[in-house]
Design a protein around this motif. Structure first.
Motif, short mmCIF file in Angstrom:
data_model
loop_
_atom_site.label_atom_id
_atom_site.label_comp_id
_atom_site.label_asym_id
_atom_site.label_seq_id
_atom_site.Cartn_x
_atom_site.Cartn_y
_atom_site.Cartn_z
N UNK A 30 0.89 -0.87 -0.12
CA UNK A 30 -0.06 -0.27 0.18
C UNK A 30 0.65 1.40 0.18
N UNK A 31 2.05 0.89 0.38
CA UNK A 31 2.53 2.53 0.63
C UNK A 31 3.00 3.15 -0.36
N UNK A 32 4.11 1.69 -0.85
CA UNK A 32 4.39 2.15 -3.44
C UNK A 32 3.15 2.75 -3.92
N UNK A 33 1.97 1.77 -3.13
CA UNK A 33 1.30 2.46 -4.12
C UNK A 33 1.34 4.38 -4.19
N UNK A 34 0.94 4.38 -3.50
CA UNK A 34 0.65 5.29 -2.48
C UNK A 34 1.96 6.31 -2.72
N UNK A 35 2.77 5.64 -3.14
CA UNK A 35 3.70 6.51 -3.17
C UNK A 35 4.37 7.08 -5.08
N UNK A 36 4.44 6.03 -5.72
CA UNK A 36 4.51 5.98 -7.07
C UNK A 36 2.94 6.41 -7.59
N UNK A 37 2.19 7.13 -7.20
CA UNK A 37 1.35 8.19 -7.85
C UNK A 37 0.87 9.28 -7.22
N UNK A 38 2.02 9.71 -6.39
CA UNK A 38 2.43 11.21 -6.10
C UNK A 38 3.11 11.73 -6.73
N UNK A 39 2.51 12.99 -7.76
CA UNK A 39 2.47 13.60 -8.96
C UNK A 39 3.77 14.31 -9.08
N UNK A 40 4.80 14.11 -9.81
CA UNK A 40 5.98 14.49 -9.53
C UNK A 40 6.59 13.62 -11.17
N UNK A 41 6.60 15.40 -11.78
CA UNK A 41 7.61 14.98 -13.15
C UNK A 41 9.21 14.86 -13.33
N UNK A 42 9.91 14.60 -12.05
CA UNK A 42 11.33 13.87 -12.26
C UNK A 42 11.43 13.74 -10.81
N UNK A 43 11.77 12.12 -10.53
CA UNK A 43 11.08 10.97 -9.51
C UNK A 43 12.74 10.72 -8.25
N UNK A 44 13.48 11.67 -9.79
CA UNK A 44 14.78 11.25 -9.20
C UNK A 44 15.39 11.82 -7.65
N UNK A 45 16.46 11.70 -7.12
CA UNK A 45 16.86 12.17 -5.73
C UNK A 45 16.06 11.27 -4.80
N UNK A 46 15.29 12.20 -4.01
CA UNK A 46 14.32 11.56 -2.24
C UNK A 46 13.77 10.16 -2.68
N UNK A 47 12.76 10.67 -3.77
CA UNK A 47 11.47 9.70 -4.41
C UNK A 47 12.45 8.70 -5.25
N UNK A 48 13.09 8.24 -5.48
CA UNK A 48 13.37 6.82 -6.45
C UNK A 48 14.25 6.16 -4.85
N UNK A 49 15.14 7.45 -4.40
CA UNK A 49 15.44 6.07 -3.35
C UNK A 49 14.22 5.77 -2.17
N UNK A 50 13.75 6.17 -1.91
CA UNK A 50 12.44 5.81 -0.66
C UNK A 50 11.94 4.72 -1.65
N UNK A 51 11.63 4.59 -2.54
CA UNK A 51 10.70 3.64 -3.83
C UNK A 51 12.01 2.67 -3.39
N UNK A 52 13.23 2.29 -3.75
CA UNK A 52 14.11 0.84 -4.29
C UNK A 52 14.02 0.62 -2.55
N UNK A 53 15.05 1.27 -1.19
CA UNK A 53 14.06 0.80 -0.20
C UNK A 53 12.78 0.53 0.09
N UNK A 54 11.77 0.87 -0.17
CA UNK A 54 10.24 0.48 -0.92
C UNK A 54 9.98 -1.21 -0.93
N UNK A 55 10.73 -1.13 -2.23
CA UNK A 55 10.77 -2.16 -2.63
C UNK A 55 11.30 -3.72 -1.90
N UNK A 56 12.36 -2.99 -1.26
CA UNK A 56 13.89 -3.98 -0.87
C UNK A 56 12.54 -4.40 0.90
N UNK A 57 11.77 -3.31 0.90
CA UNK A 57 11.39 -4.09 1.91
C UNK A 57 9.69 -5.05 1.97
N UNK A 58 9.31 -4.66 0.79
CA UNK A 58 8.54 -5.17 0.06
C UNK A 58 8.42 -6.76 -0.18
N UNK A 59 10.38 -6.96 -0.19
CA UNK A 59 10.77 -8.79 -0.48
C UNK A 59 10.73 -8.74 0.00
#
Length: 360
Positions: A243-272
């Motif tokens: 659910x956290x990842x689903x909310x994250x990837x639906x946050x509007x942003x033209x560029x997901x580099x930086x903190x957005x992408x780092x948190x996404x990678x951490x979330x994917x690791x936690x999900x696995x």
């Protein structure tokens, strides 16, 4: 009494991970078929590659860690032979088929020249450093990234002391995050000129693979395994993190580099981690259903061939005058599955069976 950690170490197959591969490849096929603005996540199917990377880092590092624990050493020859037999036959078949088709059918086409000039880049898995620009071959950057990981990281696992292994991991993470946060952009533009920030290697990232490696080491250690269970192993963890990842990837942003992408990678690791730690949970069982697991099992072939399948579908739909938006994705996904399954059972499996010779 056997502890949960002992059971984890004895487990040779992780239920649910093929299902995560299926989610990843479906997202990638979607991304290259359509770009809907209905929700932000519908334009972020490329994140499926990042999920593949975390899975790859976790599984490969786990194999290496366990081999060293059991045998006292890692056979690099056997590891590389197994990787070669799994990945390269289908990849080189595609390259050679494309070369023959281009030279025979379109010898004077500019795209043929780009492919011929860049053939050695593709063949040597270097397209994450330089993209020759051949149509439908841009996806090979991720294959190159993984191949370089397969070459370098086994050396680290085999020969580096834990302190130096951790140091190498930290340095690699820091460098990747400096790129991710754009710290190097001004320096790179000063050296290489305007537009240098668009160099292929700066769009690639080893961070999710390295996070997968870290997860493998965390779960291998009994103390850290207990910490991981408290963080990601509670009953509803797979649903909460999903659910956290689903909310994250639906946050509007033209560029997901930086903190957005780092948190996404951490979330994917936690999900696995949450899926691995709960092998009998309902979500894990759902991800292990035969149709879903089948897509995950042939996901490598699907990734290899999907751009060409999409291209064929686009051409056919265009000639029939049908709606591109509604038909392109389901037909492309089905065709990609059929081509990948045929490749797996009629061609790749012959090489996969040979891998038994390189297992102790």
């Amino acid at each position: 009494m056997t502890t949960d950690h002992d059971a984890y170490l004895a487990r040779k197959y992780f239920p649910g991970l093929d299902g995560l591969r299926a989610i990843a490849i479906i997202a990638v096929v979607w991304h290259h078929c359509v770009r809907s603005e209905l929700l932000p996540m519908f334009s972020r199917g490329f994140a499926g590659v990042d999920l593949f990377f975390v899975l790859s880092g976790f599984l490969i590092a786990t194999l290496l860690i366990r081999e060293k624990a059991k045998n006292g050493k890692i056979s690099l020859r056997d590891f590389w032979a197994r990787r070669f037999l799994r990945l390269m036959p289908a990849y080189y078949l595609l390259l050679l088929a494309m070369l023959a088709a281009y030279l025979l059918l379109k010898p004077d086409d500019p795209n043929t020249q780009r492919f011929v000039d860049g053939f050695h880049i593709y063949a040597l898995y270097l397209s994450n450093w330089y993209n020759p620009g051949t149509n439908n071959m841009g996806i090979t950057w991720s294959l190159s990234t993984e191949e370089q990981f397969y070459i370098i990281w086994p050396f680290i696992e085999a020969f580096a002391a834990p302190f130096f292994r951790l140091g190498f991991w930290l340095v690699a993470i820091v460098i990747n995050q400096l790129v991710n946060f754009g710290v190097f952009d001004p320096m790179i533009e000063n050296i290489f000129g305007a537009g240098a920030h668009e160099k292929e290697i700066l769009e690639a990232t080893f961070t999710p693979i390295l996070f997968g490696v870290a997860l493998a080491h965390i779960l291998n250690d009994k103390k850290y395994y207990g910490w991981a269970c408290r963080l990601c192993g509670f009953k509803y963890a797979p649903y909460v993190i999903a659910g956290f990842l689903l909310v994250l990837v639906n946050i509007p942003a033209d560029d997901i580099s930086g903190l957005f992408r780092l948190v996404m990678h951490l979330g994917m690791t936690a999900w696995i981690a949450s899926i691995v730690l709960q092998p009998t949970a309902p979500l894990t069982n759902a991800l292990s259903l035969r149709p879903i697991a089948f897509i995950g099992a042939v996901s490598y072939g699907m990734y290899l061939y999907h751009m060409w399948c999409i291209h064929i579908v686009r051409v056919v739909i265009g000639k029939l005058g049908l709606s591109q938006f509604w038909l392109q994705f389901p037909i492309s996904l089905l065709l990609t599955m059929l081509v990948a399954a045929a490749s797996f059972y009629l061609y790749e499996k012959r090489f996969l069976d040979w891998r038994k010779r390189f297992r102790k």
